[in-house]
Design a protein around this motif. Structure first.
Motif, short mmCIF file in Angstrom:
data_model
loop_
_atom_site.label_atom_id
_atom_site.label_comp_id
_atom_site.label_asym_id
_atom_site.label_seq_id
_atom_site.Cartn_x
_atom_site.Cartn_y
_atom_site.Cartn_z
N LEU A 211 63.72 -37.57 51.34
CA LEU A 211 64.21 -36.68 50.72
C LEU A 211 64.34 -37.00 49.30
CD1 LEU A 211 67.43 -34.43 52.68
CD2 LEU A 211 64.53 -33.82 52.41
N ASN A 212 64.71 -36.83 48.22
CA ASN A 212 64.81 -37.44 46.96
C ASN A 212 66.63 -36.49 46.55
OD1 ASN A 212 64.98 -38.42 44.27
ND2 ASN A 212 63.03 -37.31 43.50
N PRO A 213 68.11 -37.18 47.24
CA PRO A 213 68.36 -37.62 47.23
C PRO A 213 68.58 -37.25 45.38
CG PRO A 213 69.23 -39.12 48.63
CD PRO A 213 67.50 -39.18 47.35
N LYS A 214 68.65 -37.89 44.76
CA LYS A 214 69.19 -37.89 42.92
C LYS A 214 68.26 -36.59 42.29
CE LYS A 214 68.32 -42.60 41.59
NZ LYS A 214 68.13 -43.49 40.06
N ARG A 215 66.73 -36.01 42.52
CA ARG A 215 66.74 -34.40 42.27
C ARG A 215 67.25 -33.42 42.95
NH1 ARG A 215 63.32 -30.72 44.24
NH2 ARG A 215 63.13 -31.80 46.10
N ILE A 216 67.64 -33.90 43.98
CA ILE A 216 68.66 -31.94 44.11
C ILE A 216 70.26 -32.27 44.00
CG2 ILE A 216 69.96 -32.08 46.70
CD1 ILE A 216 67.56 -33.42 48.47
N VAL A 217 70.69 -33.73 43.51
CA VAL A 217 72.17 -33.22 42.72
C VAL A 217 71.49 -32.79 41.09
CG1 VAL A 217 73.26 -35.15 41.82
CG2 VAL A 217 72.66 -35.48 44.13
N LEU A 218 70.54 -33.48 40.74
CA LEU A 218 70.09 -33.52 39.76
C LEU A 218 70.36 -31.67 39.55
CD1 LEU A 218 67.77 -33.84 36.92
CD2 LEU A 218 67.76 -31.76 37.84
N ILE A 219 70.17 -31.09 40.54
CA ILE A 219 69.99 -29.54 40.23
C ILE A 219 70.96 -28.81 40.74
CG2 ILE A 219 68.54 -27.47 42.40
CD1 ILE A 219 66.66 -28.67 42.71
N CYS A 220 71.96 -29.57 41.76
CA CYS A 220 73.03 -29.21 42.03
C CYS A 220 74.20 -29.03 40.86
CB CYS A 220 73.81 -29.50 42.68
SG CYS A 220 73.29 -29.37 44.95
#
Length: 328
Positions: free
Chosen positions: A206-215
């Motif tokens: 998974l890409n935590p930075k991308r998920i945080v950005l989307i949130c």
């Protein structure tokens, strides 16, 4: 299987406690003021909860992902002023709404940049945004409320279906859609994964930075939408509005069973938490509790939510420890 077990399989213990708390609130405030039980007051509670509800959806995603946001009140106020200002300049309402939502997305991108790229703690990063965006809300309108005269804007705030305002139905639709995304999709599972253990999630691909950005972008969209709908509801953009909005939303989310440590919670609990808080606030107003004491009561409710979260987290850790001992 007993009826109690069947019910427990459908509704978790935490949610049963919330439902019980709502029933208690209704009983207590109805005894103090019989008007509390009226349909009109129920609709008023839904109306009062629409903005907190939209922001709480964003907070549900962020807190489960191990993040937080202290800027929604400022972003919602800025959005309401921006939308009102744009239509006062002659821009079509729908174009003004799109521009306002884009502005919310930009705020979300800025928050995620501070968290992901310069590694600021979410509380500190969004505290910066809270101050900056509130300042912009005052700057763009010269510190004065912007009255709304656009017919479409006013119509959005007044139209009702089944005696319930359109913006409440929009909030309910968002609950359902984003609750489904969180519970039933790969992205939703990814949000839980990075909140539970970011390093393990990264190793799993998974890409935590991308998920945080989307949130954070989702939160920006909800703040912009909610702020615009709130402006339509009160017929003006208020730069000083929506103070402490984020704290009501956070309280609702934590009451609903989302853990501050991340990785745990769901949208159903958030819905119940939002309704409980607004019913509680409405009750305090209807029994003429002074405004200053209402602040004390809300602070106490937040303390109760945080204490409940601590107890739930401790019980989960104890259960995991006992399970590991049995499997050893």
């Amino acid at each position: 299987m007993s009826e109690k077990k069947k019910l427990g399989g459908i509704i978790s213990g935490d949610k049963l406690i919330l439902i019980g708390a709502i029933v208690v609130v209704y009983i207590v405030f109805t005894l103090l003021n019989s008007n509390f039980l009226r349909w009109t007051n129920f609709v008023n509670i839904l109306v009062a909860s629409h903005l907190v509800g939209l922001v709480a959806i964003g907070h549900t995603y962020l807190i489960i992902a191990g993040q937080n946001d202290l800027s929604p009140g400022s972003v919602a106020a800025f959005s309401g002023v921006l939308a009102a200002l744009l239509v006062s300049w002659g821009l079509n309402f729908w174009l003004a709404l799109i521009v306002t939502i884009v502005a919310g997305i930009v705020v979300g991108l800025f928050n995620s940049w501070m968290v992901n790229s310069i590694k600021l703690e979410a509380f500190i990063a969004t505290l910066v945004t809270q101050s900056v965006i509130r300042g912009f809300a005052y700057i763009i309108c010269d510190g004065k409320p912007i009255a709304i005269s656009d017919s479409t804007f006013l119509w959005i705030g007044k139209i009702r279906f089944l005696d319930i305002p359109l913006f409440v139905w929009i909030t309910i639709l968002c609950y359902v859609a984003f609750g489904f995304i969180l519970a039933k999709t790969k992205f939703g599972r990814s949000v839980y994964a990075i909140g539970g253990n970011k390093d393990a999630a990264r190793l799993a691909g998974l890409n935590p930075k991308r998920i945080v950005l989307i949130c954070y972008v989702v939160m920006g969209i909800f703040c912009a939408l909610g702020g615009t709908l709130f402006a339509a509801r009160i017929n003006s953009g208020q730069p000083s509005g929506n103070l402490n909005l984020e704290f009501d939303a956070i309280t609702a989310v934590i009451l609903g069973g989302v853990s501050f440590s991340g990785g745990v919670g769901g949208m159903t609990g958030t819905v119940l938490g939002v309704f409980l808080i607004q019913a509680f606030n409405s009750g305090l107003t209807m029994v003429n509790i002074p405004t200053f004491w209402q602040y004390v009561a809300r602070g106490g409710l937040l303390l109760f939510a945080l204490t409940s979260d601590f107890i739930r987290r401790r019980n989960r850790e104890r259960s995991l420890l006992e399970a590991s001992k049995k499997n050893a």
